[in-house]
Design a protein around this motif. Structure first.
Motif, PDB file in Angstrom:
ATOM      1  N   MET A   1       0.849  -1.197   0.000  1.00 38.15           N
ATOM      2  CA  MET A   1       0.000   0.000   0.000  1.00 38.15           C
ATOM      3  C   MET A   1       0.885   1.248   0.000  1.00 38.15           C
ATOM      4  O   MET A   1       1.829   1.350   0.786  1.00 38.15           O
ATOM      5  CB  MET A   1      -0.908   0.007   1.239  1.00 38.15           C
ATOM      6  N   GLY A   2       0.609   2.208  -0.887  1.00 34.95           N
ATOM      7  CA  GLY A   2       1.416   3.408  -0.998  1.00 34.95           C
ATOM      8  C   GLY A   2       1.324   4.311   0.220  1.00 34.95           C
ATOM      9  O   GLY A   2       0.350   4.264   0.980  1.00 34.95           O
ATOM     10  N   ILE A   3       2.358   5.147   0.392  1.00 30.49           N
ATOM     11  CA  ILE A   3       2.422   6.059   1.528  1.00 30.49           C
ATOM     12  C   ILE A   3       1.216   6.991   1.562  1.00 30.49           C
ATOM     13  O   ILE A   3       0.573   7.178   2.597  1.00 30.49           O
ATOM     14  CB  ILE A   3       3.730   6.872   1.485  1.00 30.49           C
ATOM     15  N   ARG A   6      -1.993   5.285   2.622  1.00 28.67           N
ATOM     16  CA  ARG A   6      -2.014   4.998   4.056  1.00 28.67           C
ATOM     17  C   ARG A   6      -2.347   6.254   4.868  1.00 28.67           C
ATOM     18  O   ARG A   6      -3.078   6.189   5.867  1.00 28.67           O
ATOM     19  CB  ARG A   6      -0.671   4.410   4.492  1.00 28.67           C
ATOM     20  N   LEU A   7      -1.832   7.395   4.424  1.00 30.91           N
ATOM     21  CA  LEU A   7      -2.144   8.647   5.110  1.00 30.91           C
ATOM     22  C   LEU A   7      -3.584   9.079   4.835  1.00 30.91           C
ATOM     23  O   LEU A   7      -4.225   9.709   5.682  1.00 30.91           O
ATOM     24  CB  LEU A   7      -1.162   9.739   4.673  1.00 30.91           C
ATOM     25  N   PRO A 144      -2.537  18.789   1.312  1.00 30.29           N
ATOM     26  CA  PRO A 144      -3.966  19.109   1.169  1.00 30.29           C
ATOM     27  C   PRO A 144      -4.801  18.037   0.464  1.00 30.29           C
ATOM     28  O   PRO A 144      -5.904  17.722   0.932  1.00 30.29           O
ATOM     29  CB  PRO A 144      -3.951  20.436   0.390  1.00 30.29           C
ATOM     30  N   PRO A 145      -4.331  17.437  -0.653  1.00 24.52           N
ATOM     31  CA  PRO A 145      -5.141  16.375  -1.275  1.00 24.52           C
ATOM     32  C   PRO A 145      -5.324  15.151  -0.376  1.00 24.52           C
ATOM     33  O   PRO A 145      -6.291  14.406  -0.539  1.00 24.52           O
ATOM     34  CB  PRO A 145      -4.327  16.009  -2.532  1.00 24.52           C
ATOM     35  N   ILE A 146      -4.389  14.953   0.551  1.00 26.96           N
ATOM     36  CA  ILE A 146      -4.533  13.860   1.520  1.00 26.96           C
ATOM     37  C   ILE A 146      -5.500  14.267   2.615  1.00 26.96           C
ATOM     38  O   ILE A 146      -6.407  13.508   2.990  1.00 26.96           O
ATOM     39  CB  ILE A 146      -3.158  13.493   2.126  1.00 26.96           C
ATOM     40  N   ARG A 147      -5.348  15.495   3.096  1.00 31.50           N
ATOM     41  CA  ARG A 147      -6.202  16.007   4.181  1.00 31.50           C
ATOM     42  C   ARG A 147      -7.668  16.092   3.767  1.00 31.50           C
ATOM     43  O   ARG A 147      -8.571  15.966   4.596  1.00 31.50           O
ATOM     44  CB  ARG A 147      -5.674  17.380   4.620  1.00 31.50           C
ATOM     45  N   LEU A 213       1.546   2.367  10.817  1.00 26.08           N
ATOM     46  CA  LEU A 213       2.106   3.438   9.991  1.00 26.08           C
ATOM     47  C   LEU A 213       3.631   3.444  10.066  1.00 26.08           C
ATOM     48  O   LEU A 213       4.220   2.962  11.039  1.00 26.08           O
ATOM     49  CB  LEU A 213       1.563   4.793  10.452  1.00 26.08           C
ATOM     50  N   PRO A 214       4.298   4.001   9.029  1.00 29.12           N
ATOM     51  CA  PRO A 214       5.764   4.087   9.048  1.00 29.12           C
ATOM     52  C   PRO A 214       6.275   4.844  10.262  1.00 29.12           C
ATOM     53  O   PRO A 214       5.604   5.736  10.788  1.00 29.12           O
ATOM     54  CB  PRO A 214       6.080   4.842   7.748  1.00 29.12           C
TER      55      PRO A 214
END
Length: 455
Positions: A1-3, A6-7, A144-147, A213-214
């Motif tokens: 799963m990409g970072i 996961r975020l 922002p696109p993650i948030r 999480l990492p």
């Protein structure tokens, strides 16, 4: 799963927890006879934000890796919220039986839950920033696109509790049907404390997920130097107040933070109040109408990188402040009783995206850029302290006094108090006037030279 994925999951769950109860707990409290204490539940959330984010942030900076501390905090908060749900169930039974509801048990469990949840908002930012940086990403561009998926989580949780009937509007309808107590208990309990169970369960899920999480290594100085107790506790983030720019930023963040929780606490009771004397789908489903605010928030987050680089933090903060003026103002003149009134309520919800995001998310990014690495988590905690802590506590307490002056609970609805002119419109216009004053003063005293193209 990409970072990034996961975020995204982390942010989705982080705010789904909040969205499951934040905007509808007021209806629940009103239905079980605790309507006069709505503001205290939001004040408590603000009070714990005064000291807990700083303490948790300091621990994350000095002792425990942020992602592990995030997991511990969510597990603890989730457990206490489930305890609050149990007492909420008891309160529901007391209401059904015509008994006076006791506020103490549910309030104490709720306070302990939010005491461990509120620091996770800043802590999740710290985790995201650390992981993104360690993997070569640009926080201003990629965060922002993650948030935005945090806002999506908030919306999904709101819709879920509304559609399955956990939003707090079932007791009165059931009582009016005149059914027996034995028939009433299951239906009434479905519409109240279950929102708290959803919150607690999501908290436990994210608590476990955080441990996967990492690693976010603690940033330690290479120099062996003696540190004072203040430094070891991470309270050295207050050194940022020595900079005039940062001092003013934090002060106005506190003043603007006064507005943060007012509509969360009173928007749904206000919209629902129209159902007391008229039939309206929107009045009967206030949580869905208010969710338009979060949809707007999700879209506005995507504008932050462009706006920060194009206009700088001062203009972005001013946009947020004037958006709060419109947020409250449109509520003051809107209603569910006419097409124009409904449009105004929708406009209020639409501008909320700018009001909230351009303040909270942009502010967190600004603090992340201005604070040195060893105090990143502490600085984010300080930002939370000033906004969701001092600001929101004072603002919600004052809002509760204002609303109680103009409105009163009657028949399960928070409606205009007899003999008092102004009512709900007056309360919202008072809040709008406050936001306008803060915006004008901020424009005059906050000096910040922005370099176009640089966030």
């Amino acid at each position: 799963m990409g970072i990034k994925l996961r975020l995204i999951i982390m942010n989705f769950l982080q705010f789904a927890i909040w969205g499951s109860y934040l905007v509808c707990i007021g209806n629940f409290l009103g239905r079980v006879g605790l309507g006069d204490y709505i503001s205290w539940f939001y004040v408590a959330q603000g009070v714990v934000s005064i000291f807990m984010p700083a303490i948790i942030g300091a621990i994350a900076d000095k002792f425990i890796e942020p992602q592990r501390l995030l997991g511990i905090s969510h597990l603890t908060a989730g457990l206490f919220m489930l305890i609050a749900a149990w007492f909420g169930y008891q309160a529901t039974l007391q209401t059904v039986a015509g008994q006076v509801t006791s506020i103490g048990p549910i309030f104490i469990a709720y306070c302990l839950s939010v005491a461990f949840y509120m620091p996770t908002i800043a802590l999740s930012n710290t985790v995201a920033f650390s992981i993104l940086k360690d993997n070569g990403f640009d926080t201003v561009k990629d965060f922002p696109p993650i948030r935005v998926f945090g806002t999506v989580g908030f919306i999904v949780a709101m819709w879920f509790v509304n559609f399955v009937g956990f939003g707090g509007s079932g007791i009165q309808a059931s009582v009016q049907e005149g059914v027996s107590e034995l028939q009433l208990v299951p239906m009434a309990s479905q519409f109240t404390y279950m929102q708290l169970i959803v919150c607690g369960a999501l908290g436990l899920l994210l608590g476990l997920y955080a441990f996967t999480l990492p690693s976010c290594p603690i940033k330690r100085s290479d120099k062996k130097e003696h540190k004072s107790l203040v430094q070891r506790l991470g309270l050295d983030a207050f050194v940022l107040f020595k900079q005039r720019k940062m001092a003013l930023f934090f002060i106005f963040s506190m003043l603007l933070g006064v507005s943060l929780q007012i509509t969360n606490g009173y928007a749904t009771p206000y919209i629902n109040s129209f159902a007391a004397h008229s039939q309206s789908w929107f009045a009967e489903n206030p949580t869905l109408l208010v969710s338009v605010s979060q949809i707007s928030e999700a879209l506005c987050i995507l504008l932050i990188p462009f706006c920060l680089k194009r206009f700088g933090i001062k203009i972005v903060m001013l946009m947020a402040m004037f958006a709060w003026v419109l947020r409250f103002g449109f509520f003051g003149i809107g209603s569910t009783e006419s097409i124009i009134g409904i449009v105004l309520l929708f406009l209020s919800c639409i501008v909320y995206g700018v009001a909230f995001d351009f303040f909270n998310v942009s502010g967190a990014l600004f603090v992340e850029q201005e604070a040195s690495k060893p105090m990143q988590a502490s600085a984010q905690g300080l930002f939370m302290l000033m906004t969701n802590g001092i600001g929101a506590s004072v603002g919600t307490w004052i809002a509760g006094k204002i609303v109680s002056h103009y409105c009163d609970w009657s028949g399960g609805y928070l409606i205009t108090r007899e003999g008092v002119s102004g009512g709900w419109p007056a309360t919202w216009l008072i809040f709008a006037a406050y936001a306008l004053v803060v915006a004008v003063v901020f424009a005059l005293v906050f000096k910040y030279k922005h370099t176009p193209g640089k966030a």
